[in-house]
Scaffold this motif. Structure first.
Motif, PDB file in Angstrom:
ATOM      1  N   ASN A  84       1.894  37.893 -23.554  1.00 52.53           N
ATOM      2  CA  ASN A  84       3.011  38.047 -22.611  1.00 52.53           C
ATOM      3  C   ASN A  84       3.583  39.457 -22.670  1.00 52.53           C
ATOM      4  OD1 ASN A  84       2.752  35.447 -21.715  1.00 52.53           O
ATOM      5  ND2 ASN A  84       4.269  34.629 -23.145  1.00 52.53           N
ATOM      6  N   TRP A  87       1.158  41.789 -20.932  1.00 51.73           N
ATOM      7  CA  TRP A  87       1.192  41.621 -19.485  1.00 51.73           C
ATOM      8  C   TRP A  87       2.463  42.240 -18.912  1.00 51.73           C
ATOM      9  CZ3 TRP A  87      -1.592  41.296 -15.503  1.00 51.73           C
ATOM     10  CH2 TRP A  87      -1.057  40.919 -14.275  1.00 51.73           C
ATOM     11  N   ALA A  88       3.582  42.104 -19.610  1.00 53.44           N
ATOM     12  CA  ALA A  88       4.833  42.700 -19.133  1.00 53.44           C
ATOM     13  C   ALA A  88       4.732  44.222 -19.103  1.00 53.44           C
ATOM     14  CB  ALA A  88       6.000  42.259 -20.018  1.00 53.44           C
ATOM     15  N   ARG A  91       2.116  45.182 -16.144  1.00 56.01           N
ATOM     16  CA  ARG A  91       2.312  44.630 -14.797  1.00 56.01           C
ATOM     17  C   ARG A  91       2.440  45.724 -13.750  1.00 56.01           C
ATOM     18  NH1 ARG A  91       6.528  40.047 -13.970  1.00 56.01           N
ATOM     19  NH2 ARG A  91       4.710  38.736 -14.203  1.00 56.01           N
ATOM     20  N   LYS A  92       3.264  46.732 -14.002  1.00 49.99           N
ATOM     21  CA  LYS A  92       3.487  47.780 -13.016  1.00 49.99           C
ATOM     22  C   LYS A  92       2.211  48.603 -12.761  1.00 49.99           C
ATOM     23  CE  LYS A  92       7.440  50.042 -11.877  1.00 49.99           C
ATOM     24  NZ  LYS A  92       8.674  50.731 -12.215  1.00 49.99           N
ATOM     25  N   THR A  95      -0.258  46.492 -10.795  1.00 43.48           N
ATOM     26  CA  THR A  95       0.170  46.318  -9.404  1.00 43.48           C
ATOM     27  C   THR A  95      -0.118  47.577  -8.593  1.00 43.48           C
ATOM     28  OG1 THR A  95       1.918  44.847 -10.165  1.00 43.48           O
ATOM     29  CG2 THR A  95       2.140  45.713  -7.937  1.00 43.48           C
TER      30      THR A  95
END
Length: 167
Positions: A84, A87-88, A91-92, A95
């Motif tokens: 987690n 992934w945090a 994420r940016k 994306t």
């Protein structure tokens, strides 16, 4: 009667066996006394490659093998909840990368469509004519009057806000 004269190999031809004997005698006279050399120690054995290699699928001593060790470490990593956090953090960038790949694909498809239309006869000229007709018919009357221009710009501004989600 024995001949005490020395044989000179440069002047007197001699038989090969006499020459060999003379060389042996001269080496025996000039050879130094043999010095006792230390005996070399036994050299380490040469490394060799095994002809066959046997890998057992099941450990015999009851411990887990590499697969069980790998699964155990994977379970431990997942239990620490690091996935987690990773992934945090990612994420940016993920994306942004996905957006760039999507934009690249859209541009490639758009370029292919325009290339296909450009290769057809009369199509590029007809599309330019349609653009000019639209600009004259709809664009110029709305841009000439200030009230229409303000209404057009307000509608575009509202559409942009709705698109961005800041309504």
């Amino acid at each position: 009667m024995a001949d005490d004269t020395t044989i000179n190999p440069d002047t007197d031809p001699a038989s090969p066996s006499q020459e060999v004997e003379a060389v042996q005698q001269s080496t025996e006279q000039t050879a130094p006394q043999a010095v006792e050399q230390p005996t070399p120690q036994a050299a380490p054995p040469e490394p060799s490659i095994a002809a066959t290699l046997v890998i057992e699928a099941e450990p015999q001593n009851g411990e887990g093998g590499e697969w069980e060790l790998l699964l155990g470490k994977l379970r431990q990593w997942l239990d620490q909840n690091e996935l987690n956090n990773l992934w945090a953090q990612a994420r940016k960038p993920v994306t942004i990368l996905a957006g760039l790949v999507g934009l690249l694909l859209v541009l490639r498809v758009y370029s292919a469509v325009l290339g296909a239309l450009d290769s057809l006869p009369l199509v590029p000229g007809l599309l330019e004519l349609v653009g000019v007709v639209w600009a004259v018919r709809y664009g110029i009357p709305k841009l000439l009057r200030s009230s229409e221009r303000e209404r057009l710009l307000g509608g575009l501004h509202q559409s942009w806000k709705a698109f961005r989600g800041k309504d």
